[in-house]
Design an enzyme around this catalytic site. Structure first.
Site, PDB file in Angstrom:
ATOM      1  N   LYS A  46      11.093 -12.353  53.168  1.00 17.65           N
ATOM      2  CA  LYS A  46      10.061 -12.124  54.196  1.00 17.65           C
ATOM      3  C   LYS A  46       8.716 -12.703  53.737  1.00 17.65           C
ATOM      4  CE  LYS A  46       7.791 -10.406  57.669  1.00 17.65           C
ATOM      5  NZ  LYS A  46       7.451  -9.156  58.224  1.00 17.65           N
TER       6      LYS A  46
ATOM      7  N   LYS B 215      -2.423  -8.458  54.340  1.00 17.95           N
ATOM      8  CA  LYS B 215      -1.646  -7.649  53.387  1.00 17.95           C
ATOM      9  C   LYS B 215      -0.453  -8.449  52.867  1.00 17.95           C
ATOM     10  CE  LYS B 215       1.699  -5.518  54.848  1.00 17.95           C
ATOM     11  NZ  LYS B 215       2.901  -4.856  55.285  1.00 17.95           N
TER      12      LYS B 215
HETATM   13  P1  NA7 Z   1       0.969  -0.143  62.321  1.00 23.37           P
HETATM   14  O1  NA7 Z   1       0.991  -0.163  63.808  1.00 23.37           O
HETATM   15  O2  NA7 Z   1      -0.334  -0.343  61.599  1.00 23.37           O
HETATM   16  O3  NA7 Z   1       1.621   1.278  61.868  1.00 23.37           O
HETATM   17  C1  NA7 Z   1       1.599   1.687  60.526  1.00 23.37           C
HETATM   18  C2  NA7 Z   1       2.402   2.957  60.387  1.00 23.37           C
HETATM   19  O4  NA7 Z   1       2.406   3.336  58.991  1.00 23.37           O
HETATM   20  C3  NA7 Z   1       1.810   4.139  61.163  1.00 23.37           C
HETATM   21  O5  NA7 Z   1       2.872   4.952  61.635  1.00 23.37           O
HETATM   22  C4  NA7 Z   1       1.009   4.851  60.066  1.00 23.37           C
HETATM   23  O6  NA7 Z   1       0.804   6.211  60.336  1.00 23.37           O
HETATM   24  C5  NA7 Z   1       1.946   4.677  58.888  1.00 23.37           C
HETATM   25  N1  NA7 Z   1       1.282   4.906  57.605  1.00 23.37           N
HETATM   26  C6  NA7 Z   1       0.280   4.181  57.054  1.00 23.37           C
HETATM   27  N2  NA7 Z   1      -0.047   4.672  55.839  1.00 23.37           N
HETATM   28  C7  NA7 Z   1       0.773   5.727  55.616  1.00 23.37           C
HETATM   29  C8  NA7 Z   1       0.932   6.631  54.540  1.00 23.37           C
HETATM   30  N3  NA7 Z   1       0.178   6.558  53.423  1.00 23.37           N
HETATM   31  N4  NA7 Z   1       1.890   7.571  54.638  1.00 23.37           N
HETATM   32  C9  NA7 Z   1       2.677   7.639  55.755  1.00 23.37           C
HETATM   33  N5  NA7 Z   1       2.568   6.816  56.815  1.00 23.37           N
HETATM   34  C10 NA7 Z   1       1.623   5.864  56.733  1.00 23.37           C
HETATM   35  O7  NA7 Z   1       1.960  -1.207  61.701  1.00 23.37           O
HETATM   36  P2  NA7 Z   1       3.237  -1.908  62.376  1.00 23.37           P
HETATM   37  O8  NA7 Z   1       4.084  -0.890  63.053  1.00 23.37           O
HETATM   38  O9  NA7 Z   1       2.801  -3.123  63.140  1.00 23.37           O
HETATM   39  O10 NA7 Z   1       3.972  -2.457  61.065  1.00 23.37           O
HETATM   40  C11 NA7 Z   1       4.653  -1.585  60.183  1.00 23.37           C
HETATM   41  C12 NA7 Z   1       5.255  -2.385  59.047  1.00 23.37           C
HETATM   42  O11 NA7 Z   1       6.148  -3.399  59.546  1.00 23.37           O
HETATM   43  C13 NA7 Z   1       4.233  -3.150  58.204  1.00 23.37           C
HETATM   44  O12 NA7 Z   1       4.640  -3.157  56.848  1.00 23.37           O
HETATM   45  C14 NA7 Z   1       4.264  -4.559  58.801  1.00 23.37           C
HETATM   46  O13 NA7 Z   1       3.811  -5.524  57.869  1.00 23.37           O
HETATM   47  C15 NA7 Z   1       5.688  -4.718  59.224  1.00 23.37           C
HETATM   48  P3  NA7 Z   1      -0.497   6.728  61.175  1.00 23.37           P
HETATM   49  O14 NA7 Z   1      -0.076   6.691  62.613  1.00 23.37           O
HETATM   50  O15 NA7 Z   1      -1.628   5.770  60.861  1.00 23.37           O
HETATM   51  O16 NA7 Z   1      -0.740   8.080  60.647  1.00 23.37           O
END
Ligand code: NA7
Length: 293
Positions: A166, A234
């Site tokens: 990826k 990122k």
């Molecule tokens: P988004 O829409 O920015 O969503 C990120 C998700 O990750 C969201 O549910 C966040 O929860 C969650 N999140 C972020 N940090 C944490 C921690 N520390 N613990 C638990 N959950 C967390 O990203 P995408 O859906 O577009 O993409 C997700 C991945 O797929 C990413 O790696 C891309 O590069 C590919 P929140 O709602 O903010 O509480």
């Protein structure tokens, strides 16, 4: 299958919805409460969501988030039992993936890294392409779930190889787009019609899927996020870290990373990564225009 789905961001929400639609028994969890998926149960913690699941699917922001959800105080680690499969669709570090998998192997748990490509439209339409690393048996067992969320899977080798591939894919997307954006900026400054330039690109070996996809948005100056700049940034940083670990020099990507750094300083992190163009325009003192703009 009984699936715990952790992380309801742009991608996860749509993917979990497609699992429910395909008839799977889904329990969801999201760090910020309030996000739900119709037809899925909601759990208060990752550990609770994972109780009794056959598969735990992760889709959170980055390596630290995956670590938190798996090994943190409310993490799934305590709920894991022999035979469970963790599938991780977040894009994270390949070497951290291997370490996470090794830590959990003693419990008889298999880790399949399954980052994807296809952005939010692919997630919504169930047409993602999964780039997968893991043993053949768990990858085979996950096939009905892959089929519910995507149109193709490429198994690239053992655990970690999905994430490594990826990064090699997104490296190319970032560099191809940067080349396109620089060409548009220079052409504009030199007085070339950019609409005609794009037509020429598409008629020659310079054409690419990245340009074909991005050109209509760019020429209309539509930078609403399909793939947010902060996430591409990122991935670029992850790629440079992986390259450093492997003692590989990536001079082009290092320079592109600086462009993303400055675009972030300009406040563009939540726009599409195509908005890195605006920085080049600022430096050149021009604005790229298509006929439609
Ligand atoms: P988004 O829409 O920015 O969503 C990120 C998700 O990750 C969201 O549910 C966040 O929860 C969650 N999140 C972020 N940090 C944490 C921690 N520390 N613990 C638990 N959950 C967390 O990203 P995408 O859906 O577009 O993409 C997700 C991945 O797929 C990413 O790696 C891309 O590069 C590919 P929140 O709602 O903010 O509480």
């Amino acid at each position: 299958m009984r699936v715990a789905y952790l992380g309801l961001g742009i991608m996860g929400q749509a993917m979990a919805t497609n699992l429910v639609k395909a008839g799977h028994e889904v329990t969801v969890w999201n760090r910020t409460p309030g996000k739900t998926v119709e037809g899925a149960a909601v759990a208060p913690t990752p550990a609770a969501a994972a109780q009794g699941a056959e598969v735990i699917w992760l889709c959170v922001s980055d390596t630290d988030a995956v670590h938190e959800v798996v090994f943190g105080p409310d993490g799934i680690e305590r709920s894991l039992t022999e035979g469970m499969i963790i599938a991780d669709s977040s894009t994270i570090s390949p070497s951290a993936t291997v370490k996470f998998a090794e830590t959990l192997a003693a419990k008889g748990v298999k880790w399949v890294d399954a980052p994807m490509t296809g952005s939010k439209i692919g997630a919504r339409d169930g047409t993602l392409v999964f780039i997968v690393g893991g043993d053949e048996a768990p990858v085979e067992a996950l096939k009905p779930l892959f089929a519910a969320m995507g149109k193709k899977i490429f198994r690239m080798g053992e655990t970690g190889k999905g994430q490594a591939t990826k990064l090699a894919m997104n490296l190319q997307i970032a560099m191809i787009y940067e080349g396109f954006a620089e060409a548009l900026t220079l052409a504009t400054k030199l007085g070339v019609d950019t609409q005609q330039l794009v037509q020429l690109v598409e008629a020659t070996m310079v054409r690419s899927g990245v340009v074909e996809y991005k050109a209509p948005f760019v020429l209309q100056r539509d930078f609403t996020p399909n793939f947010p700049l902060r996430l591409m940034h990122k991935d670029i940083r992850l790629t440079l870290e992986a390259a450093k670990e492997a003692r590989v020099k990536l001079p082009g990507l290092e320079t592109v990373e600086e462009v993303y750094e400055m675009a972030t300083e300009d406040g563009h992190q939540d726009l599409d990564y195509a908005a890195t163009l605006t920085l080049l325009e600022k430096w050149a003192g021009v604005q790229v225009k298509g006929k439609a703009a």
